[in-house]
Design a protein around this motif. Structure first.
Motif, PDB file in Angstrom:
ATOM      1  N   ALA A 123       0.841  -1.200   0.000  1.00  0.00           N
ATOM      2  CA  ALA A 123       0.000   0.000   0.000  1.00  0.00           C
ATOM      3  C   ALA A 123       0.871   1.242   0.000  1.00  0.00           C
ATOM      4  O   ALA A 123       1.971   1.247   0.563  1.00  0.00           O
ATOM      5  CB  ALA A 123      -0.911   0.021   1.227  1.00  0.00           C
ATOM      6  N   PRO A 124       0.386   2.323  -0.611  1.00  0.00           N
ATOM      7  CA  PRO A 124       1.052   3.613  -0.452  1.00  0.00           C
ATOM      8  C   PRO A 124       0.641   4.223   0.885  1.00  0.00           C
ATOM      9  O   PRO A 124      -0.320   3.778   1.507  1.00  0.00           O
ATOM     10  CB  PRO A 124       0.492   4.431  -1.624  1.00  0.00           C
ATOM     11  CG  PRO A 124      -0.893   3.879  -1.807  1.00  0.00           C
ATOM     12  CD  PRO A 124      -0.799   2.400  -1.487  1.00  0.00           C
ATOM     13  N   VAL A 125       1.366   5.232   1.311  1.00  0.00           N
ATOM     14  CA  VAL A 125       0.980   5.956   2.525  1.00  0.00           C
ATOM     15  C   VAL A 125      -0.021   7.029   2.094  1.00  0.00           C
ATOM     16  O   VAL A 125       0.281   8.215   2.027  1.00  0.00           O
ATOM     17  CB  VAL A 125       2.214   6.560   3.224  1.00  0.00           C
ATOM     18  CG1 VAL A 125       1.817   7.224   4.537  1.00  0.00           C
ATOM     19  CG2 VAL A 125       3.247   5.478   3.494  1.00  0.00           C
ATOM     20  N   ASN A 126      -1.225   6.566   1.787  1.00  0.00           N
ATOM     21  CA  ASN A 126      -2.233   7.419   1.162  1.00  0.00           C
ATOM     22  C   ASN A 126      -3.135   8.087   2.185  1.00  0.00           C
ATOM     23  O   ASN A 126      -3.133   7.760   3.369  1.00  0.00           O
ATOM     24  CB  ASN A 126      -3.092   6.591   0.205  1.00  0.00           C
ATOM     25  CG  ASN A 126      -3.778   5.442   0.914  1.00  0.00           C
ATOM     26  OD1 ASN A 126      -3.141   4.443   1.231  1.00  0.00           O
ATOM     27  ND2 ASN A 126      -5.074   5.568   1.189  1.00  0.00           N
ATOM     28  N   GLY A 144      -1.706  10.866   6.152  1.00  0.00           N
ATOM     29  CA  GLY A 144      -2.863  10.026   5.882  1.00  0.00           C
ATOM     30  C   GLY A 144      -3.159   9.004   6.953  1.00  0.00           C
ATOM     31  O   GLY A 144      -2.661   9.075   8.089  1.00  0.00           O
ATOM     32  N   LEU A 145      -3.952   8.014   6.564  1.00  0.00           N
ATOM     33  CA  LEU A 145      -4.437   7.003   7.492  1.00  0.00           C
ATOM     34  C   LEU A 145      -3.314   6.180   8.117  1.00  0.00           C
ATOM     35  O   LEU A 145      -3.431   5.726   9.254  1.00  0.00           O
ATOM     36  CB  LEU A 145      -5.404   6.066   6.758  1.00  0.00           C
ATOM     37  CG  LEU A 145      -6.676   6.703   6.191  1.00  0.00           C
ATOM     38  CD1 LEU A 145      -7.436   5.687   5.353  1.00  0.00           C
ATOM     39  CD2 LEU A 145      -7.559   7.225   7.318  1.00  0.00           C
ATOM     40  N   LEU A 146      -2.256   5.969   7.366  1.00  0.00           N
ATOM     41  CA  LEU A 146      -1.150   5.141   7.856  1.00  0.00           C
ATOM     42  C   LEU A 146      -0.016   5.975   8.445  1.00  0.00           C
ATOM     43  O   LEU A 146       1.050   5.448   8.756  1.00  0.00           O
ATOM     44  CB  LEU A 146      -0.608   4.282   6.707  1.00  0.00           C
ATOM     45  CG  LEU A 146      -1.621   3.361   6.018  1.00  0.00           C
ATOM     46  CD1 LEU A 146      -0.970   2.648   4.837  1.00  0.00           C
ATOM     47  CD2 LEU A 146      -2.194   2.354   7.001  1.00  0.00           C
ATOM     48  N   TYR A 152       5.049  10.448   6.866  1.00  0.00           N
ATOM     49  CA  TYR A 152       4.521  11.233   5.755  1.00  0.00           C
ATOM     50  C   TYR A 152       4.729  10.517   4.420  1.00  0.00           C
ATOM     51  O   TYR A 152       5.732   9.829   4.218  1.00  0.00           O
ATOM     52  CB  TYR A 152       5.221  12.588   5.684  1.00  0.00           C
ATOM     53  CG  TYR A 152       4.947  13.505   6.844  1.00  0.00           C
ATOM     54  CD1 TYR A 152       3.785  14.260   6.896  1.00  0.00           C
ATOM     55  CD2 TYR A 152       5.864  13.620   7.889  1.00  0.00           C
ATOM     56  CE1 TYR A 152       3.538  15.116   7.959  1.00  0.00           C
ATOM     57  CE2 TYR A 152       5.627  14.466   8.958  1.00  0.00           C
ATOM     58  CZ  TYR A 152       4.456  15.212   8.985  1.00  0.00           C
ATOM     59  OH  TYR A 152       4.219  16.048  10.046  1.00  0.00           O
ATOM     60  N   ALA A 153       3.791  10.735   3.509  1.00  0.00           N
ATOM     61  CA  ALA A 153       3.956  10.195   2.157  1.00  0.00           C
ATOM     62  C   ALA A 153       5.209  10.762   1.498  1.00  0.00           C
ATOM     63  O   ALA A 153       5.904  10.065   0.747  1.00  0.00           O
ATOM     64  CB  ALA A 153       2.722  10.509   1.314  1.00  0.00           C
ATOM     65  N   ILE A 207      -6.714  -3.275   6.667  1.00  0.00           N
ATOM     66  CA  ILE A 207      -6.837  -2.114   7.541  1.00  0.00           C
ATOM     67  C   ILE A 207      -8.275  -2.016   8.020  1.00  0.00           C
ATOM     68  O   ILE A 207      -9.215  -2.297   7.267  1.00  0.00           O
ATOM     69  CB  ILE A 207      -6.407  -0.814   6.821  1.00  0.00           C
ATOM     70  CG1 ILE A 207      -6.445   0.370   7.790  1.00  0.00           C
ATOM     71  CG2 ILE A 207      -7.262  -0.540   5.596  1.00  0.00           C
ATOM     72  CD1 ILE A 207      -5.824   1.632   7.225  1.00  0.00           C
ATOM     73  N   TYR A 208      -8.431  -1.674   9.285  1.00  0.00           N
ATOM     74  CA  TYR A 208      -9.755  -1.493   9.862  1.00  0.00           C
ATOM     75  C   TYR A 208      -9.896  -0.026  10.258  1.00  0.00           C
ATOM     76  O   TYR A 208      -8.977   0.559  10.839  1.00  0.00           O
ATOM     77  CB  TYR A 208      -9.940  -2.383  11.093  1.00  0.00           C
ATOM     78  CG  TYR A 208      -9.856  -3.860  10.777  1.00  0.00           C
ATOM     79  CD1 TYR A 208     -10.987  -4.570  10.400  1.00  0.00           C
ATOM     80  CD2 TYR A 208      -8.632  -4.526  10.839  1.00  0.00           C
ATOM     81  CE1 TYR A 208     -10.905  -5.923  10.096  1.00  0.00           C
ATOM     82  CE2 TYR A 208      -8.537  -5.873  10.536  1.00  0.00           C
ATOM     83  CZ  TYR A 208      -9.680  -6.565  10.167  1.00  0.00           C
ATOM     84  OH  TYR A 208      -9.595  -7.899   9.860  1.00  0.00           O
ATOM     85  N   GLY A 209     -11.035   0.547   9.947  1.00  0.00           N
ATOM     86  CA  GLY A 209     -11.233   1.954  10.263  1.00  0.00           C
ATOM     87  C   GLY A 209     -12.683   2.249  10.570  1.00  0.00           C
ATOM     88  O   GLY A 209     -13.571   1.427  10.337  1.00  0.00           O
TER      89      GLY A 209
END
Length: 221
Positions: A123-126, A144-146, A152-153, A207-209
Motif C-alpha cells: 500500500a502507499p501511505v495514502n 494520511g491514514l497510515l 509522511y507520504a 486495515i480497519y477503520g
C-alpha cells in the motif's frame, strides 16, 4: 483577444489544447472544488511529459504564468489567464513488488494506486479520499491514514520527474539534486511541473477503520 500561440501549441502536443469558447474548455477546467474554476488563456490537457514541456515552453515564450491541475482537490486560488496544465490523463502506474515501489504519473488517483498495490499485499501511505491525486497529495507532505505508523507520504519518495520553469525535463533524487528534492517533498509545488514520481510502498494486508460520533447535546459530558 485569444492566446496567440494556440495553433503552434496544438501542433506540438499529443493531448488537447483548449482556449475560452472551445466546447470542452469549461469541462476540462473543472475540478473537485466547484466553488471557483480556473479560467486560463490556454489549457493543455497533457498526454505525457512531452506535452508538459511544450506547455511550459509556450508559457515561457509568451511570458505567461503556469498553473497545474490533476483532480482539483487542492485548489487554493483559481488561475486567471496564463497557461493551465491538466495532468489528469497521465494515469500510468507501474508496481515493482520486489522493490516495494510504485511509479505513478502525475494524474494517478489514490484509489487506483491502492487497488494496484493491494494485489501485491502492499500500500502507499495514502490519505482517506480515493479521488485525490497521488502526486499532488505527496507534494503537500501527505498525512494520511497510515501516517502514525509509516510517517509522511513525502518521506517515501524515491525519485521525481518534472519540467522546471526553464523548460528542462529533470530527474531528481536525493543524490542528484538534494536541495530540489528536499523542496519538492512537502513544499506544495511551485518548483516545476511534476510529471511522475517513484514512491516506496509498505506491507499492509488489511486495515480497519471507522469513526466515533457523539451526540452534540452531550458535549458537556
Amino acid at each position: 483577444m485569444g492566446f496567440a500561440g494556440a495553433e503552434a501549441l496544438r501542433e506540438a502536443v499529443r493531448g488537447s489544447v483548449l482556449v475560452p469558447g472551445d466546447p470542452e474548455y469549461d469541462q476540462e477546467c473543472a475540478g473537485f472544488q466547484a466553488g471557483d474554476r480556473h479560467r486560463p488563456d490556454v489549457l493543455v490537457v497533457a498526454d505525457g511529459p512531452d506535452d508538459v514541456r511544450a506547455a511550459v515552453d509556450a508559457a515561457r515564450r509568451y511570458r505567461l504564468p503556469v498553473a497545474v491541475q490533476a483532480t482539483g482537490h487542492g485548489l487554493g486560488e483559481a488561475a486567471r489567464g496564463g497557461v493551465l496544465v491538466s495532468t489528469r490523463r497521465m494515469a500510468g502506474i507501474r508496481i515493482d513488488a520486489e522493490a516495494r515501489t510504485a511509479w505513478v504519473e502525475a494524474g494517478v488517483r489514490a484509489g487506483d494506486l491502492v487497488a494496484e498495490a493491494a494485489r501485491h499485499g502492499l500500500a502507499p501511505v495514502n490519505g482517506s479520499a480515493p479521488g485525490v491525486g497521488v502526486v499532488s497529495y505527496t507534494l503537500g507532505g501527505g498525512v494520511g491514514l497510515l501516517g502514525r505508523r509509516f510517517g509522511y507520504a513525502a518521506d517515501r519518495v524515491r525519485r521525481i520527474d518534472l519540467v522546471t520553469g526553464d523548460g528542462r525535463p529533470r530527474r531528481v533524487t536525493a543524490d542528484s539534486d538534494p536541495e530540489l528534492f528536499w523542496g519538492l517533498r512537502g513544499g506544495g509545488g511551485g518548483l516545476g511541473v511534476v510529471t511522475g514520481m517513484e514512491i516506496g510502498l509498505v506491507p499492509v494486508a488489511g486495515i480497519y477503520g471507522g469513526q466515533l460520533v457523539f451526540d452534540g447535546a452531550r458535549h458537556a459530558d
